[in-house]
Design a protein around this motif. Structure first.
Motif, PDB file in Angstrom:
ATOM      1  N   PRO A  70      10.679 -64.204 -31.151  1.00  0.00           N
ATOM      2  CA  PRO A  70      11.800 -64.727 -31.928  1.00  0.00           C
ATOM      3  C   PRO A  70      12.504 -63.634 -32.737  1.00  0.00           C
ATOM      4  O   PRO A  70      13.705 -63.726 -32.980  1.00  0.00           O
ATOM      5  CB  PRO A  70      11.191 -65.784 -32.846  1.00  0.00           C
ATOM      6  CG  PRO A  70       9.745 -65.535 -32.848  1.00  0.00           C
ATOM      7  CD  PRO A  70       9.420 -64.824 -31.575  1.00  0.00           C
TER       8      PRO A  70
ATOM      9  N   ILE B  16      16.299 -63.307 -32.698  1.00  0.00           N
ATOM     10  CA  ILE B  16      17.091 -63.382 -33.931  1.00  0.00           C
ATOM     11  C   ILE B  16      18.042 -62.193 -34.018  1.00  0.00           C
ATOM     12  O   ILE B  16      19.220 -62.349 -34.363  1.00  0.00           O
ATOM     13  CB  ILE B  16      16.175 -63.459 -35.172  1.00  0.00           C
ATOM     14  CG1 ILE B  16      15.539 -64.840 -35.274  1.00  0.00           C
ATOM     15  CG2 ILE B  16      16.948 -63.147 -36.444  1.00  0.00           C
ATOM     16  CD1 ILE B  16      14.459 -64.959 -36.335  1.00  0.00           C
TER      17      ILE B  16
ATOM     18  N   SER C 209      10.089 -69.132 -27.703  1.00  0.00           N
ATOM     19  CA  SER C 209      10.320 -68.598 -29.043  1.00  0.00           C
ATOM     20  C   SER C 209      11.477 -67.613 -29.058  1.00  0.00           C
ATOM     21  O   SER C 209      12.205 -67.511 -30.044  1.00  0.00           O
ATOM     22  CB  SER C 209       9.071 -67.886 -29.573  1.00  0.00           C
ATOM     23  OG  SER C 209       8.042 -68.801 -29.779  1.00  0.00           O
TER      24      SER C 209
ATOM     25  N   GLY D  86      14.599 -68.133 -31.305  1.00  0.00           N
ATOM     26  CA  GLY D  86      14.977 -67.029 -32.182  1.00  0.00           C
ATOM     27  C   GLY D  86      16.430 -66.649 -32.005  1.00  0.00           C
ATOM     28  O   GLY D  86      17.144 -66.383 -32.978  1.00  0.00           O
TER      29      GLY D  86
ATOM     30  N   ILE E 128      14.734 -64.240 -41.637  1.00  0.00           N
ATOM     31  CA  ILE E 128      13.983 -63.584 -40.573  1.00  0.00           C
ATOM     32  C   ILE E 128      12.484 -63.516 -40.849  1.00  0.00           C
ATOM     33  O   ILE E 128      11.676 -63.959 -40.027  1.00  0.00           O
ATOM     34  CB  ILE E 128      14.537 -62.169 -40.317  1.00  0.00           C
ATOM     35  CG1 ILE E 128      15.972 -62.273 -39.805  1.00  0.00           C
ATOM     36  CG2 ILE E 128      13.681 -61.412 -39.312  1.00  0.00           C
ATOM     37  CD1 ILE E 128      16.681 -60.950 -39.708  1.00  0.00           C
TER      38      ILE E 128
ATOM     39  N   THR F  15      10.819 -66.893 -40.890  1.00  0.00           N
ATOM     40  CA  THR F  15      10.817 -67.479 -39.550  1.00  0.00           C
ATOM     41  C   THR F  15       9.706 -66.901 -38.693  1.00  0.00           C
ATOM     42  O   THR F  15       8.916 -67.646 -38.102  1.00  0.00           O
ATOM     43  CB  THR F  15      12.179 -67.250 -38.860  1.00  0.00           C
ATOM     44  OG1 THR F  15      13.201 -67.854 -39.642  1.00  0.00           O
ATOM     45  CG2 THR F  15      12.192 -67.838 -37.464  1.00  0.00           C
ATOM     46  N   ILE F  16       9.610 -65.578 -38.622  1.00  0.00           N
ATOM     47  CA  ILE F  16       8.612 -65.006 -37.719  1.00  0.00           C
ATOM     48  C   ILE F  16       7.184 -65.237 -38.215  1.00  0.00           C
ATOM     49  O   ILE F  16       6.276 -65.436 -37.413  1.00  0.00           O
ATOM     50  CB  ILE F  16       8.876 -63.511 -37.419  1.00  0.00           C
ATOM     51  CG1 ILE F  16       8.809 -62.657 -38.682  1.00  0.00           C
ATOM     52  CG2 ILE F  16      10.178 -63.321 -36.695  1.00  0.00           C
ATOM     53  CD1 ILE F  16       8.817 -61.173 -38.410  1.00  0.00           C
TER      54      ILE F  16
END
Length: 188
Positions: free
Chosen positions: A58, A62, A122, A126, A136, A139-140
């Motif tokens: 992701p 992203i 993912s 992402g 970021i 999220t990860i």
């Protein structure tokens, strides 16, 4: 300030739900993999590798999503929503079309192939989150920890109980992603 706190809470809850939805795929595959003869040391290693892949994929998505968002604006949000809808639909569809036996054994190079294949969704999510402008680091970390824990849960359940949940958890995860994709499309 209250509105910002409320927005942050909503953002975090959305990410937690998405992390669980993505982790459902790892849970589902872990259930099948757990039916193989695995020691707890192997289960720990498999969950750890899948968690790391669910952080790397992701993150790459992203970064690409943010780049697209800067250059294409609203069209990028539409593309992100469409990606989530397609990914969710694919997860639902594939959950009803596979057998219980895994194609790849989670040992050596096969573990990395397995982790990569489980974390491909993912990357797509992402990409969508990068377009959406997600936080970021949060999220990860959420994606990685959630998928790692759900992989462990799936492997341990699969190790101890045959056909306990099956592929329905992947279909449920796909439904959640599909709903978030529609939500993204409706907010354009």
């Amino acid at each position: 300030m209250v509105e910002n706190a409320s927005q942050l809470f909503n953002h975090v809850m959305t990410l937690v739900i998405m992390a669980i939805a993505l982790g459902m795929d790892a849970l589902s595959v872990g259930l099948g993999m757990g039916m193989l003869t695995l020691r707890y040391k192997q289960i720990f290693k498999i969950g750890l590798v899948i968690g790391v892949f669910h952080m790397i994929m992701p993150l790459i998505g992203i970064a690409i999503g943010e780049l697209l968002s800067q250059h294409f604006g609203e069209m990028s949000q539409i593309a992100g929503g469409i990606l989530l809808v397609l990914l969710g639909g694919q997860m639902i569809f594939s959950s009803f079309g596979r057998g219980d036996e895994p194609i790849i054994r989670p040992v050596g190079f096969g573990l990395f192939v397995f982790a990569f294949s489980v974390s491909l969704d993912s990357f797509s999510v992402g990409l969508s989150l990068g377009i959406y402008g997600a936080k970021i680091v949060l999220t990860i970390i959420l994606f990685g920890l959630t998928s790692m824990v759900l992989t462990w849960v799936g492997l341990v359940i699969g190790r101890n109980f045959r056909h306990f949940v099956g592929h329905y958890s992947e279909a449920f995860g796909g439904l959640i992603l599909l709903i978030f994709g529609v939500k993204l499309l409706l907010h354009v």
